[in-house]
Write an enzyme that holds these catalytic residues in place. Structure first.
Site, mmCIF file in Angstrom:
data_model
loop_
_atom_site.group_PDB
_atom_site.id
_atom_site.type_symbol
_atom_site.label_atom_id
_atom_site.label_comp_id
_atom_site.label_asym_id
_atom_site.label_seq_id
_atom_site.Cartn_x
_atom_site.Cartn_y
_atom_site.Cartn_z
ATOM 1 N N PHE A 21 0.833 -1.485 0.005
ATOM 2 C CA PHE A 21 0.131 0.001 0.026
ATOM 3 C C PHE A 21 0.732 1.185 -0.129
ATOM 4 O O PHE A 21 0.484 2.081 -0.646
ATOM 5 C CB PHE A 21 -0.811 0.119 1.216
ATOM 6 C CG PHE A 21 -2.105 -0.941 0.892
ATOM 7 C CD1 PHE A 21 -3.221 -0.654 0.334
ATOM 8 C CD2 PHE A 21 -2.197 -2.309 1.835
ATOM 9 C CE1 PHE A 21 -4.314 -1.489 0.122
ATOM 10 C CE2 PHE A 21 -3.094 -3.214 1.596
ATOM 11 C CZ PHE A 21 -4.178 -2.669 0.739
ATOM 12 N N GLU A 45 -12.326 -12.116 12.070
ATOM 13 C CA GLU A 45 -12.876 -12.416 10.757
ATOM 14 C C GLU A 45 -12.508 -13.677 10.509
ATOM 15 O O GLU A 45 -13.577 -14.296 9.863
ATOM 16 C CB GLU A 45 -12.172 -11.374 9.510
ATOM 17 C CG GLU A 45 -12.865 -9.865 9.852
ATOM 18 C CD GLU A 45 -11.984 -8.927 9.095
ATOM 19 O OE1 GLU A 45 -12.473 -7.766 8.973
ATOM 20 O OE2 GLU A 45 -10.696 -9.075 8.969
ATOM 21 N N ASP A 48 4.119 -0.211 7.667
ATOM 22 C CA ASP A 48 4.115 -1.166 8.778
ATOM 23 C C ASP A 48 5.639 -1.307 9.198
ATOM 24 O O ASP A 48 5.702 -1.622 10.345
ATOM 25 C CB ASP A 48 3.524 -2.441 8.312
ATOM 26 C CG ASP A 48 1.959 -2.654 8.201
ATOM 27 O OD1 ASP A 48 1.386 -1.679 8.482
ATOM 28 O OD2 ASP A 48 1.568 -3.740 8.094
ATOM 29 N N ALA A 83 -3.744 -0.121 6.333
ATOM 30 C CA ALA A 83 -3.382 0.261 4.893
ATOM 31 C C ALA A 83 -3.650 1.961 4.797
ATOM 32 O O ALA A 83 -2.840 2.406 4.017
ATOM 33 C CB ALA A 83 -4.533 -0.327 3.993
#
Ligand SMILES: Cc1cc2nc3c(=O)[nH]c(=O)nc-3n(C[C@H](O)[C@H](O)[C@H](O)COP(=O)(O)OP(=O)(O)OC[C@H]3O[C@@H](n4cnc5c(N)ncnc54)[C@H](O)[C@@H]3O)c2cc1C
Length: 424
Positions: free
Chosen positions: A18, A175, A304, A320
């Protein structure tokens, strides 16, 4: 090795995630020659990686060849190579294959990997989720567990095959747990004859005191209730002390499980080590307010792989939008310097946090505005489709989700190895 034409300003960007890709996009039109290096040939939309791991989406729906994304940019050269170090005195990027690449300005955007808090020996039993290979490995293990259970005569061993442990209850862990529960309870039951996949145990183990710790308390509590209503067992305040081929140990309890997934910790890429630069405990390079590396004004590091304080004094989160904002800032900084100007320090703007729990449930935390339930799930879906690249992938993902929404079907339930190769 030289890719830039003589005389022009050479920008080398390492990493087409990203942050790196955003830097390249934002430098369009600037008087620079760009070389973008990545050890993979694709840009990956990591927020939907768990959907590949749980057979909801195909790999090509969330990844794009980097070369293709930059095909219209004549001044950008894309290289498929692994960077192994930086020679700041010689202003060269060092490649694993022995090559070297000169730069005038270097942007390090090499991201992070999962970390096992000093227990790297756990990785073979509890893979983490970061790359497409990780996702297909996890998908294979999940699907093989059901296949092996179908043929397992021993009740105890069958139960271990039908027990899925997820370690870490951040967004990825939540998730994964919710989607595996749906896969077992809604998608698979009619496919098997000897097992009842609805009896599958999905256990989410978290060392902290709540799920989704980065969200507001009430959203965490809602996420936990939602997971439990889907049949997920949520164990809080339970640090895992062992992972092996038979299962996990937490708080002195042994839980037999053939499938364990690690979603607990990350470690930055070795960018700080390459430059002998200051780093925090997670290996994140401590950059200056303009995102340059201390002592190296011609080297920026973003995303990151760095740590920098946000407006509230806490570190800018490893998400992101933060990497993209930093990528844009660094590109603007390079353009300003080429004009002989300077930019003020980087300011991070937090847009909010989203996490999906199940097919019709999500939580959204925009600070003052919070949302949960079905409407949040729709917003989550639209936002993710919006941020995917290209019309074809947006349509493909929307179709896959619609099919799953209406029919409870997941089209990517493929084990891409023969039964004698998959082991366990
Ligand atoms: C499973 C998962 C789910 C996530 N969900 C969300 C979410 O829902 N929302 C959100 O905002 N964020 C999410 N994130 C976090 C988000 O993906 C990261 O914050 C973001 O990718 C960071 O961007 P980056 O450019 O720093 O690194 P990355 O996007 O990781 O890109 C790093 C790039 O550098 C390349 N690279 C690394 N080392 C080398 C080397 N030595 N040589 C050459 N190339 C190298 C890599 O191949 C990679 O392409 C998630 C992350 C994961 C893993």
């Amino acid at each position: 090795m030289t890719t830039a034409s003589a005389g022009s300003h050479r920008v080398v960007i390492v990493g087409a995630g990203f942050g790196g890709l955003e830097t390249a996009h934002r430098l369009a039109g600037a008087p620079v020659e760009i070389t973008l290096i990545d050890r993979r040939n694709h840009h990956l939309f990591q927020p939907l990686l768990y959907q590949v791991a749980t057979a909801s989406l195909a790999t090509s729906e969330i990844a794009w060849p980097i070369r293709y994304l930059l095909r219209g940019r004549q001044e950008v050269t894309t290289l498929f190579a692994t960077v192994s170090g930086v020679d700041p005195a010689g202003k060269r990027v060092l490649l694993e294959d022995g090559g070297a690449l000169p730069y005038d300005t270097l942007v390090l955007a090499t991201g992070a990997r999962h970390a096992y808090f000093g227990h790297d020996e756990w990785e073979p039993f509890a893979p983490g989720l970061k790359t497409l290979e990780d996702a297909t490995t996890i998908r294979r293990r999940i699907l093989v567990a059901f296949e092996r259970a179908e043929r397992e005569p021993d009740a105890e061993r069958r139960a271990a095959r039908l027990t899925f442990v997820i370690i870490g209850a951040g967004p990825t862990g939540v998730e994964l747990a919710g989607t595996i529960a749906e896969l077992a309870h809604d998608t698979l039951p009619s496919d098997f004859r000897n097992i009842d996949t609805r009896k599958t145990r999905v256990v989410l183990i978290e060392a902290g005191t709540r799920v989704l710790a980065g969200f507001a308390d009430d959203l965490s509590a809602y996420a936990q209730r939602s997971l439990e209503s889907m049949g997920v067992e949520v164990l809080l305040g339970q640090p895992v002390t062992e992972c092996n081929r038979d299962g996990v140990v937490y708080g002195g309890n042994r839980l037999a499980a053939k499938t364990i997934i690690w979603a607990a910790g990350v470690r930055a890429s070795p960018a700080a080590e390459w430059l002998d630069a200051p780093a925090d405990r997670a290996g994140r390079l401590q950059v200056l307010p303009d995102l340059s590396v201390p002592g190296h004004p011609d080297i920026f590091a973003i995303g990151d792989t760095v740590v920098i304080a946000g407006p509230d004094g806490n570190p800018v989160p490893g998400i992101a939008p933060a990497a993209k904002q930093q990528g844009r800032y660094v590109a603007d900084c390079i353009k300003a310097r080429l004009r002989g100007a300077a930019l003020g320090p980087f300011h991070y703007k937090h847009a909010g946090s989203l996490a999906q729990i199940g097919k019709r449930q999500a939580v959204i935390d925009f600070g003052r505005f919070k949302l949960r339930g079905t409407l949040a799930w729709w917003i989550w879906g639209v936002a993710h489709i919006y941020f995917l690249i290209g019309v074809r992938n947006r349509l493909a993902v929307a179709m896959s989700w619609l099919w799953n929404y209406v029919r409870d079907q997941r089209s990517a339930r493929l084990i891409t190895q023969g039964s004698s190769k998959v082991g366990r």
